[in-house]
Scaffold this active site. Sequence first.
Site, PDB file in Angstrom:
ATOM      1  N   GLU A  50      12.358  30.625  22.606  1.00 53.88           N
ATOM      2  CA  GLU A  50      12.259  32.074  22.811  1.00 53.88           C
ATOM      3  C   GLU A  50      13.585  32.716  22.413  1.00 53.88           C
ATOM      4  O   GLU A  50      14.567  32.651  23.150  1.00 53.88           O
ATOM      5  CB  GLU A  50      11.926  32.382  24.278  1.00 53.88           C
ATOM      6  N   ARG A  54      17.985  40.582  21.918  1.00 51.31           N
ATOM      7  CA  ARG A  54      19.099  41.228  22.630  1.00 51.31           C
ATOM      8  C   ARG A  54      20.338  41.346  21.774  1.00 51.31           C
ATOM      9  O   ARG A  54      21.366  41.834  22.239  1.00 51.31           O
ATOM     10  CB  ARG A  54      19.440  40.436  23.899  1.00 51.31           C
ATOM     11  N   LYS A 138       4.348  35.748  32.114  1.00 51.52           N
ATOM     12  CA  LYS A 138       5.713  35.382  32.528  1.00 51.52           C
ATOM     13  C   LYS A 138       5.946  36.063  33.869  1.00 51.52           C
ATOM     14  O   LYS A 138       5.608  37.244  34.029  1.00 51.52           O
ATOM     15  CB  LYS A 138       6.671  35.903  31.454  1.00 51.52           C
TER      16      LYS A 138
END
Length: 218
Positions: A50, A54, A138
């Site tokens: 993943e 960011r 999630k």
Amino acid sequence: MVMFKVLPTPLTAHAVMTDAPVIPVIVLDDIAHAVPMARALVAGGVRMLEITLRTAVALDCMKKITAEVPEAVVGVGTVCNAAQAEAAVAAGAKFLVSPGYTSDIGAAAKRLGVPLLPGVATGSEVLQVMADGFTAAKFFPAVPAGGAAMLKAFAGPFADLAFCPTGGISTDNAKDFLALPNVKCVGGSWLTPSKLMAAGDWAAITQLASQSQGLRSA
Ligand code: 3PG
């Protein structure tokens, strides 16, 4: 040489979650780290990656890993809107992870034909993702939002939903989550610490990945 399972086509959220006990949540600051880091994780048996949106180089890192590390399955994290989902899939992402949920993100995942782990932290959010047809989510931020006890409670009313908890998970508490029947894997940033990446200590990252294979309780 690590042997991986054969993945279904199309890829499913279930296959993403059951490939290994831990999905690394990765923050890449330097494009030069992308390929050696991906190779290091794959060597330790971890191929579902993943890459979070960011940093400015995140999409370029996805492209590079996709091109140069064929064993890796690149996913994208921190997807906050449909446009980001589209850009990530164009850069090679094969699955999406979002820290929260909007129907726009859900619709984008369906349109793009890629699995999504939609972020949830409350019963209402769980109901929304289930209403939109998702069977996996999630749980974020896992520890602050109630930890393993919260997921244990979710298993009553929401028995059909599978979870990947992330946020505050490490080797110290991962087993508490992985022991729950509705938890298929956990996510965390501890497999790719920024210090090891900055130092180029890829062998240490392989070791962390290998160690994480033993976390699922027998
Ligand atoms: C995430 O985005 O899933 C979390 O930031 C990962 O949390 P951690 O850094 O506590 O593992």
